[in-house]
Design a protein around this motif. Structure first.
Motif, PDB file in Angstrom:
ATOM      1  N   LEU A   1      -8.155   0.562   0.061  1.00 29.40           N
ATOM      2  CA  LEU A   1      -7.917   1.291  -1.181  1.00 29.40           C
ATOM      3  C   LEU A   1      -8.428   2.722  -1.077  1.00 29.40           C
ATOM      4  CD1 LEU A   1      -8.833  -1.453  -3.811  1.00 29.40           C
ATOM      5  CD2 LEU A   1      -6.550  -0.696  -3.127  1.00 29.40           C
TER       6      LEU A   1
ATOM      7  N   HIS B   1       0.826  -1.217   0.000  1.00 28.74           N
ATOM      8  CA  HIS B   1       0.000   0.000   0.000  1.00 28.74           C
ATOM      9  C   HIS B   1       0.854   1.258   0.000  1.00 28.74           C
ATOM     10  CE1 HIS B   1      -4.037  -1.791   0.551  1.00 28.74           C
ATOM     11  NE2 HIS B   1      -3.361  -2.788   1.086  1.00 28.74           N
TER      12      HIS B   1
ATOM     13  N   LEU C   1       0.554   1.127  -4.134  1.00 31.85           N
ATOM     14  CA  LEU C   1      -0.816   1.554  -4.376  1.00 31.85           C
ATOM     15  C   LEU C   1      -1.033   3.034  -4.095  1.00 31.85           C
ATOM     16  CD1 LEU C   1      -2.751  -1.537  -2.979  1.00 31.85           C
ATOM     17  CD2 LEU C   1      -2.367  -0.910  -5.361  1.00 31.85           C
ATOM     18  N   ARG C   2      -0.540   3.515  -2.965  1.00 33.73           N
ATOM     19  CA  ARG C   2      -0.771   4.913  -2.612  1.00 33.73           C
ATOM     20  C   ARG C   2      -0.115   5.882  -3.600  1.00 33.73           C
ATOM     21  NH1 ARG C   2       0.112   5.231   3.448  1.00 33.73           N
ATOM     22  NH2 ARG C   2      -1.529   3.647   3.252  1.00 33.73           N
TER      23      ARG C   2
ATOM     24  N   ASP D   1      -6.011   4.708   0.691  1.00 29.70           N
ATOM     25  CA  ASP D   1      -4.874   5.000  -0.175  1.00 29.70           C
ATOM     26  C   ASP D   1      -5.177   6.119  -1.169  1.00 29.70           C
ATOM     27  OD1 ASP D   1      -3.329   3.014   0.982  1.00 29.70           O
ATOM     28  OD2 ASP D   1      -3.989   1.480  -0.433  1.00 29.70           O
TER      29      ASP D   1
END
Length: 537
Positions: A231, A191, A195-196, A234
Motif C-alpha cells: 500500500l 493494485h 488502489l494506486r 501504491d
C-alpha cells in the motif's frame, strides 16, 4: 461529538467553495481548453451536486474484492444475515446487494447507485426477522445507523458487466472496504487498476485481510506487514497509531475473528457523518491533480516591461523611425538655409521648389516592413507565453496574431501622420531673413556708391567699397552663423520627429497586439486563482 460535527460542517463549506471554484474554472476555460480535457471535471461537478443533494445522513460503504476473497461472507457477518450467496461457483456476486441501517430517506440514494429493488434490504423491515444485535453498541444504540452497506460483484470477474458495475459504483460510494485474501492480496490488477489510482482516497479506504484463519498466527502479521508495504508503494497512506490514512485490519468471516474491529472502524466513519464530503474532496483533489498541467506552468512572467520595450523598438525599426528622424533633421537644415541664406542663393533654390520643416521628405509614402512586424509580433508573443501551460500559451499566440492582422496598415497610417506633422517656424528665422535682405540692400547701395564715386566722385570710394564689402560678405557670414547656431534645433527637431513616430508605432502595437495578449493573460490569472481554490490552496 459537537466538535466532530463542527469540523464536518467546516469541511463541507470548504468543499462547496472548491466545487464552486471548479465550476467557475470550467466556465472561464471552455473556449480556451479542449473539451475532452475538461470532460471528467464536468462529470465530477454533476456527481458532487447529485451526492450532496441526496441524504448526507447516510454513508455508503462498499465491500469490494476479487473472486474468492470472501467479501460476501464478510458482508453476511457484518449484517448478521445470510443475504449474500456464498459458494464455490464463480463469480458468486452477480449484482450488488445493499443492506441499510435505517432505510428512511435512503431510497433516492439507492436509486442513484442503481441497486435493483429486489437486492435492497433494510435493518428495520419485515426482511430483518432475526433482528440481530450485531450493529448495536454497548448502550443498546444502533452504532451503524445511516450505513448503506454494499456487496459489489468481483472486480476480476470474467463477465464484463460485473467489472463495469464495480467501476461505476466505485465512483459513487463514500467508503471502499477492499477485502483481500492471503493468496491474492498482492494481485497486480488490484493494485495497478484500483488502489494506486485511488491513493488520494486513503481516508475513506479500509483494507481487510480476510481468511486469516487459514494462516498461522505468526504468518498473519507478516502478511499484514507485507500488505502495508505494498500500500505504501501504491502511495496510500496507512493510518497507524491514530494517524490519518487507510485502515488495515485482519479478519475471518468464518470464525468471526476481527469482524468486530472491522465493524467498529466502519461505525466510526458512519458516526462522523463526514465520509461523503471527504470522498468528494478526495475526488476534487484527484481532478485538481489531473488538471494541474492545464493551469500551472513554469514560472510564467507574462508581458514584462522589457518585452514591451523591445516590441516597441522593433515596430519603430519597421517604420524606419530613426531614418525618418535623420531625414527630418536634414530637412530642417535645408529649410533653415532657404529661410536664412543669402538672398540670391534662396532665389536659385526656390526654382527647384521649397518645403517647410517636416514636409516633403519622401516622394513615396513610407510603408512598414511587413516581415519585421510579423517577427516582432511572434517574438513578443513567445515572451508573453513563455512558461504558460500549453492551452493558455496557444491562446496568447492566437490573440497576438488576431491583432497583428491590422497592425501593418495601422503603422503605415501612423508613419504618414508623423511625416505630415509640422513644427512651428522659429521666430529668429524671420529676423535672420530680414537681416539678409538688409545686407542685400546694403550691397546694392555699395555697388551704386562705387559707380557714383568712380564716375562722378559723389561718394568717397573707400566708403562705397566698405559698404559694398559689408553687404556682400555679411550675407554668407550670417548664413554660416545661422547654420552653426541651428544645429541643436535641427537635432531636436529630428529627434522629436523620430520620437513621435516611435510613440505612434508603440501605440499601434499596444492597442492591437499587447492589449489583446494582456486580456488573455488576465483571464489566465483569473483561472490560475480559481485553480488554486480548487486545489485547496
Amino acid at each position: 461529538m459537537s466538535t466532530v460535527r463542527a469540523a464536518v460542517g467546516n469541511s463541507g463549506d470548504l468543499l462547496q467553495q472548491r466545487v464552486d471554484a471548479l465550476g467557475e474554472l470550467l466556465g472561464l476555460s471552455r473556449s480556451r481548453v479542449d473539451a475532452d480535457m475538461l470532460a471528467d471535471a464536468g462529470t465530477l461537478l454533476d456527481r458532487v451536486a447529485e451526492r450532496r443533494r441526496l441524504s448526507l445522513g447516510h454513508t455508503v460503504v462498499a465491500l469490494a474484492g476479487a473472486t474468492g476473497s470472501g467479501k460476501s461472507s464478510l458482508f453476511n457477518a457484518l449484517t448478521g444475515l445470510e443475504l449474500a450467496e456464498v459458494g464455490v461457483r464463480r463469480p458468486t456476486t452477480a449484482s450488488p446487494l445493499a443492506y441499510v441501517w435505517d432505510a428512511h430517506g435512503a431510497e433516492p440514494l439507492l436509486d442513484r447507485l442503481g441497486i435493483p429493488h429486489d437486492s435492497r434490504f433494510a435493518r428495520r423491515s419485515l426482511l430483518d426477522g432475526v433482528h440481530t444485535r450485531l450493529g448495536m453498541d454497548s448502550a443498546g444504540n444502533d452504532a451503524m445507523k445511516g450505513l448503506v452497506l454494499l456487496d459489489l460483484p468481483d472486480h476480476d470477474s470474467a463477465a464484463f458487466g460485473h467489472r463495469h458495475q464495480v467501476d461505476r459504483l466505485l465512483q459513487l460510494v463514500d467508503v471502499v472496504v477492499w477485502v483481500v485474501d492471503p493468496e491474492k492480496y498482492a494481485d497486480a490488477v488490484l493494485h495497478e487498476r484500483y488502489l494506486r489510482p485511488m491513493a488520494g482516497h486513503a481516508d475513506v479506504t479500509l483494507v481487510v485481510l480476510n481468511q486469516v484463519d487459514r494462516l498461522p498466527a505468526h504468518a498473519a502479521e507478516q502478511v499484514l506487514d507485507d500488505l502495508r508495504g505494498l500500500l505504501d508503494e501504491d502511495g496510500i497512506a496507512v493510518g497507524e497509531h491514530g494517524e490519518a490514512g487507510a485502515v488495515v485490519l485482519a479478519a475471518s468471516a468464518v470464525t468471526g475473528a476481527g469482524v468486530a474491529e472491522v465493524r467498529a472502524a466502519i461505525g466510526q466513519l458512519v458516526a462522523e457523518h463526514g465520509a461523503a464530503n471527504r470522498r468528494l474532496a478526495a475526488d476534487v483533489d484527484r481532478t485538481a491533480a489531473e488538471l494541474r498541467p492545464v493551469y500551472v506552468g513554469d514560472r510564467a512572467e507574462g508581458l514584462t516591461e522589457a518585452a514591451c520595450e523591445v516590441f516597441a523598438d522593433r515596430l519603430a525599426d519597421a517604420v524606419g523611425a530613426a531614418a525618418v528622424g535623420q531625414a527630418a533633421e536634414q530637412e530642417w537644415h535645408t529649410a533653415a538655409a532657404r529661410a536664412c541664406g543669402v538672398p540670391w542663393t534662396r532665389l536659385l533654390t526656390r526654382r527647384r521648389g521649397s518645403a517647410a520643416p517636416g514636409q516633403g521628405r519622401c516622394d513615396e509614402p513610407l510603408l512598414a516592413a511587413r516581415p519585421v512586424v510579423a517577427q516582432a509580433v511572434r517574438d513578443v508573443a513567445d515572451a508573453a507565453a513563455d512558461g504558460l501551460p500549453e492551452p493558455w500559451a496557444r491562446a496568447v499566440h492566437e490573440a497576438a496574431l488576431r491583432g497583428a492582422r491590422d497592425l501593418p496598415e495601422a503603422l503605415d497610417e501612423a508613419a504618414a501622420r508623423a511625416e505630415e506633422a509640422e513644427l512651428e517656424l522659429p521666430r529668429w528665422w524671420s529676423t535672420a531673413a530680414a537681416a539678409q535682405r538688409a545686407l542685400l540692400a546694403l550691397a546694392v547701395v555699395g555697388v551704386l556708391g562705387v559707380v557714383a564715386g568712380a564716375l562722378w566722385g559723389w561718394v568717397p570710394l573707400w566708403v562705397a567699397e566698405m559698404v559694398l564689402g559689408v553687404g556682400v560678405l555679411g550675407g554668407p557670414v550670417l548664413a554660416w552663423l545661422c547654420r552653426v547656431g541651428g544645429r541643436g534645433a535641427a537635432r531636436r527637431f529630428g529627434r522629436g520627429t523620430e520620437a513621435r513616430l516611435r510613440e505612434a508605432a508603440a501605440e499601434c502595437g499596444q492597442a492591437l497586439v499587447l492589449e489583446s495578449m494582456s486580456a488573455e493573460l488576465l483571464r489566465y490569472r483569473e483561472v490560475r486563482e480559481r485553480y488554486g481554490v480548487v486545489a485547496g490552496r
